[in-house]
Design an enzyme around this catalytic site. Structure first.
Site, mmCIF file in Angstrom:
data_model
loop_
_atom_site.group_PDB
_atom_site.id
_atom_site.type_symbol
_atom_site.label_atom_id
_atom_site.label_comp_id
_atom_site.label_asym_id
_atom_site.label_seq_id
_atom_site.Cartn_x
_atom_site.Cartn_y
_atom_site.Cartn_z
ATOM 1 N N GLU A 60 0.815 -1.222 0.000
ATOM 2 C CA GLU A 60 0.000 0.000 0.000
ATOM 3 C C GLU A 60 0.845 1.268 0.000
ATOM 4 O O GLU A 60 0.528 2.236 -0.705
ATOM 5 C CB GLU A 60 -0.955 -0.003 1.205
ATOM 6 C CG GLU A 60 -2.107 -0.972 1.100
ATOM 7 C CD GLU A 60 -1.735 -2.399 1.452
ATOM 8 O OE1 GLU A 60 -2.578 -3.303 1.294
ATOM 9 O OE2 GLU A 60 -0.576 -2.622 1.899
ATOM 10 N N HIS A 129 -9.270 -5.111 11.548
ATOM 11 C CA HIS A 129 -9.939 -5.039 10.255
ATOM 12 C C HIS A 129 -11.331 -4.427 10.341
ATOM 13 O O HIS A 129 -12.151 -4.620 9.453
ATOM 14 C CB HIS A 129 -10.055 -6.440 9.634
ATOM 15 C CG HIS A 129 -8.762 -6.996 9.159
ATOM 16 N ND1 HIS A 129 -7.755 -7.351 10.009
ATOM 17 C CD2 HIS A 129 -8.304 -7.236 7.902
ATOM 18 C CE1 HIS A 129 -6.735 -7.825 9.312
ATOM 19 N NE2 HIS A 129 -7.045 -7.765 8.024
#
Length: 327
Positions: A60, A129
């Site tokens: 990322e 998450h």
């Protein structure tokens, strides 16, 4: 009007914009060969080719930085994060580069880049998450933050975000990708960034909720309607810039405000809304503003605890009754 799933509405926005402007490209993990982790980009590789729909490694920080460099050089990237939880790896690129370089360069660089993907809780995925990130990114000048709740807004606002010359954080929901709803079939359909939507009119209490929390607000409004009270529900759609005028006008009418926000409570989006409205509407409020948020702990894994952790329609309903002095 066409009936589309939210994933289809997002795809339609990207396809229409990429057809219109060859400088736009999509990049992220599994967006090409796999047709997207949530099938949002299904068919786009075949349509646009591997130079405009680009699979990346699990990196990322790297592909966010590549997108920022591309935007500085005149392209218009769409960067997909498989989840915004993974974007913490790239947060330096987003906050210290995308948000600030236009200002630090005296406007010599434009930053037409969209960072998009699912935000917030997605079930039993545990603490790392299930984070809602809108309050984090909305803190930084230079970023626009959009959080959508339905397919029509998804298409209209994403097209506007792609055309914007500033970086846009575009927050979706893993839970809602399969949601089906009416989407305008107007040619070149866009929705202006920074304009809230009054989803339901009423005069008893104002409820503000975005993304998944918008649906909890609507459910609470139905529960209040069964009691004989009409709640006004506002979906801000854009967290930054925020449409204060629409919420202020509503609170001046209802004299009460409940905010539903999936964020943890401390320094959340709901915190800023509460401050701004009490500052702007102090003499119009007949009760303290109430917030309904996630619990102030990391997200749990157990299903029953996760249900307790999240803001609910019942919590929102009770908060509304409290500010109306019914309980």
């Amino acid at each position: 009007m066409a009936q589309l799933q939210l994933r289809e509405a997002i795809r339609a926005a990207m396809v229409e914009e990429m057809d219109r402007d060859e400088d736009i490209f999509l990049m992220g993990e599994e967006v090409a060969q796999y047709n997207g982790a949530y099938k949002v980009s299904e068919g786009m590789l075949a349509r646009f080719g591997e130079k405009r729909v680009i699979d990346t490694p699990i990196s990322e920080n790297g592909f966010a930085g590549l997108g920022i460099g591309a935007a500085m050089n005149g392209l218009r990237p769409i960067i997909e994060f498989m989840t915004w939880n993974f974007a913490f790896v790239a947060i330096d690129q987003i906050i210290n580069n995308a948000a600030k370089i236009r200002y630090m360069s005296g406007g010599q660089f434009k930053f037409p880049i969209v960072f998009r993907g699912p935000n917030g809780a997605a079930g039993q995925l545990a603490a790392t998450h299930n984070t809602s990130v809108e309050s984090i990114y909305s803190q930084f000048p230079g970023l626009k933050v959009i959080s959508i709740s339905n397919p029509d807004d998804a298409k209209g606002l994403l097209k506007s975000a792609i055309r914007d010359d500033d970086p846009v954080i575009f927050l979706e929901s893993e839970f809602m990708y399969g949601m089906r709803g009416e989407v305008s079939d107007e040619e070149d359909y866009t929705i202006p960034i920074g304009k809230a939507r009054i989803a339901r009119e009423g005069d008893a209490v104002t409820i503000v909720g975005h993304n998944k929390s918008y649906w909890r607000a609507m459910e609470a409004a139905e529960m209040l309607a069964a009691d004989g009270y009409a709640a006004e529900v506002i979906d801000p759609r854009t967290i930054r810039p925020f449409d204060w005028d629409t919420v202020v006008a509503s609170v001046k009418k209802t004299n009460r405000l409940v905010i539903v926000d999936e964020s943890n409570p401390f320094a959340s989006v709901s915190s800023e809304i509460a401050f701004q409205i009490q500052s702007r509407c102090f003499d119009d409020l007949d009760a303290p503003i109430m917030r309904v948020t996630a619990k102030d702990v990391p997200a749990p894994y157990a299903k029953n605890l996760m249900e307790y952790y999240m803001p609910s329609a019942e919590d929102t309903y009770r908060a509304c009754r409290k500010v109306m002095y019914l309980d």
